[in-house]
Structures are given as structure tokens and as C-alpha cells.
Design a protein around this motif. Structure first.
Motif, mmCIF file in Angstrom:
data_model
loop_
_atom_site.group_PDB
_atom_site.id
_atom_site.type_symbol
_atom_site.label_atom_id
_atom_site.label_comp_id
_atom_site.label_asym_id
_atom_site.label_seq_id
_atom_site.Cartn_x
_atom_site.Cartn_y
_atom_site.Cartn_z
ATOM 1 N N ARG A 7 38.180 -3.445 -48.493
ATOM 2 C CA ARG A 7 37.972 -2.034 -48.836
ATOM 3 C C ARG A 7 36.541 -1.606 -48.492
ATOM 4 N NH1 ARG A 7 39.701 -2.405 -54.279
ATOM 5 N NH2 ARG A 7 37.522 -2.762 -54.763
ATOM 6 N N ARG A 46 43.950 2.522 -47.556
ATOM 7 C CA ARG A 46 44.328 3.656 -48.420
ATOM 8 C C ARG A 46 43.343 3.810 -49.573
ATOM 9 N NH1 ARG A 46 49.142 5.973 -47.655
ATOM 10 N NH2 ARG A 46 50.753 4.857 -46.520
ATOM 11 N N GLU A 47 42.923 2.670 -50.114
ATOM 12 C CA GLU A 47 41.982 2.750 -51.238
ATOM 13 C C GLU A 47 40.604 3.218 -50.766
ATOM 14 O OE1 GLU A 47 42.119 -0.814 -53.629
ATOM 15 O OE2 GLU A 47 44.303 -0.891 -53.518
ATOM 16 N N GLN A 50 40.393 6.937 -50.491
ATOM 17 C CA GLN A 50 40.136 7.645 -51.750
ATOM 18 C C GLN A 50 38.637 7.777 -52.010
ATOM 19 O OE1 GLN A 50 42.439 9.159 -53.621
ATOM 20 N NE2 GLN A 50 43.840 8.519 -51.997
ATOM 21 N N ARG A 51 37.913 6.731 -51.677
ATOM 22 C CA ARG A 51 36.455 6.763 -51.850
ATOM 23 C C ARG A 51 35.817 7.765 -50.906
ATOM 24 N NH1 ARG A 51 33.116 2.846 -54.973
ATOM 25 N NH2 ARG A 51 34.728 1.573 -55.910
ATOM 26 N N ALA A 53 37.226 10.337 -49.710
ATOM 27 C CA ALA A 53 37.561 11.682 -50.182
ATOM 28 C C ALA A 53 36.648 12.067 -51.347
ATOM 29 C CB ALA A 53 39.034 11.752 -50.591
ATOM 30 N N SER A 54 36.385 11.111 -52.253
ATOM 31 C CA SER A 54 35.475 11.390 -53.375
ATOM 32 C C SER A 54 34.084 11.731 -52.863
ATOM 33 C CB SER A 54 35.347 10.174 -54.283
ATOM 34 O OG SER A 54 36.545 9.943 -54.963
ATOM 35 N N ILE A 60 42.350 14.553 -47.909
ATOM 36 C CA ILE A 60 43.672 13.934 -47.772
ATOM 37 C C ILE A 60 44.690 15.063 -47.822
ATOM 38 C CG2 ILE A 60 45.288 12.307 -48.772
ATOM 39 C CD1 ILE A 60 42.758 11.031 -50.140
ATOM 40 N N ALA A 62 48.622 16.178 -47.665
ATOM 41 C CA ALA A 62 49.989 15.669 -47.807
ATOM 42 C C ALA A 62 50.740 15.810 -46.489
ATOM 43 C CB ALA A 62 50.708 16.426 -48.921
ATOM 44 N N GLN A 63 51.500 14.795 -46.123
ATOM 45 C CA GLN A 63 52.326 14.735 -44.907
ATOM 46 C C GLN A 63 51.516 14.619 -43.610
ATOM 47 O OE1 GLN A 63 55.262 14.461 -46.071
ATOM 48 N NE2 GLN A 63 54.921 15.487 -48.037
ATOM 49 N N GLU A 78 25.573 24.997 -49.768
ATOM 50 C CA GLU A 78 25.604 24.348 -51.082
ATOM 51 C C GLU A 78 24.857 23.021 -51.041
ATOM 52 O OE1 GLU A 78 29.817 26.223 -52.735
ATOM 53 O OE2 GLU A 78 29.571 24.041 -52.616
ATOM 54 N N ALA A 79 25.086 22.257 -49.965
ATOM 55 C CA ALA A 79 24.436 20.949 -49.855
ATOM 56 C C ALA A 79 22.917 21.112 -49.783
ATOM 57 C CB ALA A 79 24.956 20.204 -48.635
ATOM 58 N N VAL A 152 23.875 10.536 -55.892
ATOM 59 C CA VAL A 152 24.278 11.932 -55.648
ATOM 60 C C VAL A 152 23.602 12.445 -54.374
ATOM 61 C CG1 VAL A 152 23.889 14.299 -56.495
ATOM 62 C CG2 VAL A 152 24.800 12.540 -58.046
ATOM 63 N N ASN A 156 25.436 13.542 -50.706
ATOM 64 C CA ASN A 156 25.159 14.881 -50.180
ATOM 65 C C ASN A 156 24.542 14.790 -48.774
ATOM 66 O OD1 ASN A 156 25.174 17.759 -50.890
ATOM 67 N ND2 ASN A 156 22.946 17.619 -50.790
ATOM 68 N N LYS A 159 26.987 14.273 -45.880
ATOM 69 C CA LYS A 159 27.676 15.488 -45.416
ATOM 70 C C LYS A 159 26.792 16.273 -44.450
ATOM 71 C CE LYS A 159 29.734 16.279 -49.776
ATOM 72 N NZ LYS A 159 30.092 17.289 -50.776
#
Lengths: 234, 234
Positions: A7, A46-47, A50-51, A53-54, A60, A62-63, A78-79, A152, A156, A159
Motif C-alpha cells: 500500500r 484500492r486502499e 483511498q489515501r 483521495a483523502s 473516486i 462511481a463506475q 483556497e490552497a 496539513v 496542501n 496539490k
């Protein structure tokens, strides 16, 4: 390799591909494609997704799978607002004596780079300037000694780095950016925190518009004004 | 239910159990136990756990599974420093007219709660005070209109809420906390941002020590000082 390790490998390889331009902002991939590209089995991939995406580096959908973040002007605004708040807070809180040596090294690097900045700018030279640019900012945040804030800040910063992949720079712009750094560094070495914070805010506002094709979003939009601070007279 | 949805359900249910004291800070669980407890299949549960780890609410420990975050004094210090920076920045940047109505409602709630705070304090009453306490803070952050900052703030707030689960409060302490809110609210309604920010900083420093058994970590430790601001004379 253990699943935990796989991972981490997936997470790291993804960022490498991203910042090496192998993955493009806005691009869609299936999780299977990512798993093949990064040579990591599907389950830890996949795991790892998720990170990512966080951390805001992918969405992510769907489909459809995973979309590489394409930073919008709103997100960049914002950043940068978050950066200004954290970096100015860093300047105001850190004991300056603890970073004076780093500042002097930074000053030398800036002077050396400025002396060799001429068109046409190669990719390597741009990368070098950007890495010296980040160095000052990260040193200031690190000097706060607050891991929560550092984490944090780094998420930032990723991005912003992603948005920078599409930036085009001219030597003059990079020269200016380094010049702005010099002003911050000199004010810090003079122990003048208020001036340093004001120069930093100005530098970050300029950085947002420089090369991004974003022409001063702070005027005439519905975002509130940045913290009002007095501009140092130069 | 789609896998995406199951992942969201797992994430939400986890936080519900956490804040309802069903999961205890420091506790270890296997991913399978979590999957059964939250009634979500293992695969989406594993992905949800990655999000929870990114949000800092759990740690994933090889061979042992998942450990519920047990905030250390160091982490709480860091979380409160971040709060002070973001909330004071909010106070300095938001147009106060945009939240004056919310402030007046908040003022009324505070007065009503203060008038009925007596020992012994029931769990429901404590919950009510804490929710009114968070309301002011979240309103200020929301008024910035910066989703990136709001998301950073909320993740940080979850960690603080988790630490609060173990706090014991006396009516006097909650009364004091609400009193500190009143000072912030009144200064904001008077359009006096500097005083409001100074009161907010003082309130948050008090909040860190109040009921947590942390007796002023800012003195005599190796963390740098918080932003030096003038204390309002009361």
C-alpha cells in the motif's frame, strides 16, 4: 511484500508518476489500470487510492474509476489562502535564531540561481528553482515543530505542485520569485517578523498568479479578502 | 448497496460508534471485528479504514489491525495550535456583518445555558454545552468560505472531540468556557477583531487545559510559544 508495505509502495509510486508527468491532471483511470501501471496488486492499490483521495490528489468516481486531480482556480485560491495563513503564523511563532543558518544557505542558493537564470529555460533549471523555492517555505513550517501542521501543509503543497506541472515560466518570472524570497530572507535575518510576514504574503499572492494564467482572482470575485496586512514599502 | 456507498457507510458508522463511546480510544480491533461491528463487508471496510487513518482517527498496525486513536498531550497541543491559527485567521478575514445574526443567536444560547448550569451535570447537559461551544468555532471557519480550510479544520476538530470523550467537566468549568465565548462574541459584535482574536486565543488555550488534566503545557516544555498577542485587559 506485506500488504501494508504494498500500500505504501502504491502511494509513493503514484506520486512519483504524477510529479514526473506520467499521469496527467484530469485523466481517468480504472483501479485495475493503476494497479498494472504501478505494479501493485489490486487490493492494496484500492486502499492506497483511498489515501490519495483523502489527500485530495484523486477523485473516486462511481463506475468510472479514479480521476487525477485537476486543480481548479477555486481550489488553488483556497490552497494559497491556507498557505498564507500557515506560513505567516510560522514566521510569527518560530524562534528565528533556530533557522538563521538555514536562511543564510538559502540566501546563497538564491543568489547563485539568480545569476544563471537566462532564456531559454530548460526543464531541469526550472525544477531546480522550484525546489529552492519550496525549501524556504518548508523550512519555516518545519521550524514550528508541529507535526500536525506540517502534515496539513505538505498535503496542501502537493496539490499546488500538481497545478505547477502545467505552469509555463519565463526566466524573468523565476528571477522575480527568487527576488521575493530574498526580501523575506533578509527581513527574517534582520529579526523583523512583521515585514517578513508581509513580504511572504505578497510573494504567495504573486506566486498564485505567476505563470498560472490566473489573473488576480482576489479582485471582483465573491471570495473574501485575504488577511489585510500593511505592505512593506520597498 | 454499491461498494462506494458501503465505504461511506463504514466511515460514518465508525465515527458514530466512536463519539457514542462504543469504541474506546487506545482500543485494538481487527479489520474483521470492525467489519462485523459496523455491519459492512470486509473489502469496503478496509478502504474506509484507510480514510480513517488519513483523518488520524486510527492507526493501522501490521499484524494487529487497527488501533483507535488515543490523543497524546503532544497531539492535543498541536491540534490546538492549528485551531488557534485557523480561528484567529478566520476572525481577521471574514466580513463580520455576514455572521452578526448567527452571533446574536449564539449569544442567546450561551446565556440560556449559563442560567441552567448547576451540579450535578448530566451527560446530556454536557453534550449540549459542548455542541454550543463548537457552533461558534465552526461558524467562524465556515464564514471564510474556504472548503479546503474547512475540511482541515473538521478533521482536526474530530481528534479534539475524541480527546474530549475522556474529559470530566464541572459546571463551573463549562460556565467559564461559555463566559469566554461571550467575550469573543461581544468583541465581534463590536467589530473589534483584534480583541476578539485575543479572547479566542485565550479561550482555546484555556480549553486545552480545562478538564483534560493537562496543566499548561506551554510553559517549560520544548514547544515554541504560541503566537504572541496582547491579552485584552478584562
Amino acid at each position: 511484500m506485506s500488504k501494508e508495505l504494498l500500500r505504501e509502495v502504491a502511494f509513493r509510486r503514484f506520486k512519483e508518476k504524477l510529479f514526473a508527468h506520467t499521469l496527467e491532471p484530469g485523466q481517468f483511470l480504472s483501479q485495475r489500470e493503476l494497479s498494472e501501471m504501478l505494479d501493485v496488486p489490486l487490493a492494496p492499490m484500492r486502499e492506497a487510492v483511498q489515501r490519495l483521495a483523502s489527500a485530495g490528489l484523486v477523485r473516486i468516481i462511481a463506475q468510472r474509476g479514479v480521476q487525477i486531480l485537476e486543480p481548479s482556480p477555486q481550489m488553488l485560491n483556497e490552497a494559497f489562502e491556507l498557505r498564507i495563513i500557515l506560513e505567516c503564523a510560522a514566521i510569527k511563532t518560530i524562534p528565528l535564531s533556530s533557522i538563521s543558518e538555514q536562511l543564510r544557505e538559502n540566501e546563497e542558493l538564491v543568489l547563485r540561481l539568480q545569476s544563471i537564470l537566462v532564456e531559454p529555460l530548460g526543464f531541469e533549471r526550472i525544477k531546480e528553482v522550484l525546489s529552492v523555492d519550496w525549501m524556504l517555505h518548508k523550512q519555516l513550517i518545519q521550524a514550528m515543530g508541529n507535526e500536525t501542521i506540517e502534515s496539513v501543509y505538505n498535503i496542501n503543497a502537493d496539490k499546488i505542485r500538481l497545478a505547477r506541472l502545467r505552469q509555463h515560466f519565463r526566466a524573468e518570472q523565476l528571477y522575480q520569485a527568487l527576488d521575493e524570497h530574498m526580501k523575506v530572507i533578509k527581513a527574517l535575518l534582520d529579526q523583523d517578523k512583521d515585514t517578513a510576514a508581509a513580504y511572504m504574503e505578497l510573494h504567495l499572492k504573486n506566486a498564485l498568479t505567476r505563470g498560472l494564467g490566473i489573473s488576480n482572482l482576489y479582485r471582483g470575485n465573491n471570495l473574501h479578502e485575504f488577511p489585510a496586512k500593511s505592505h512593506p514599502s520597498t
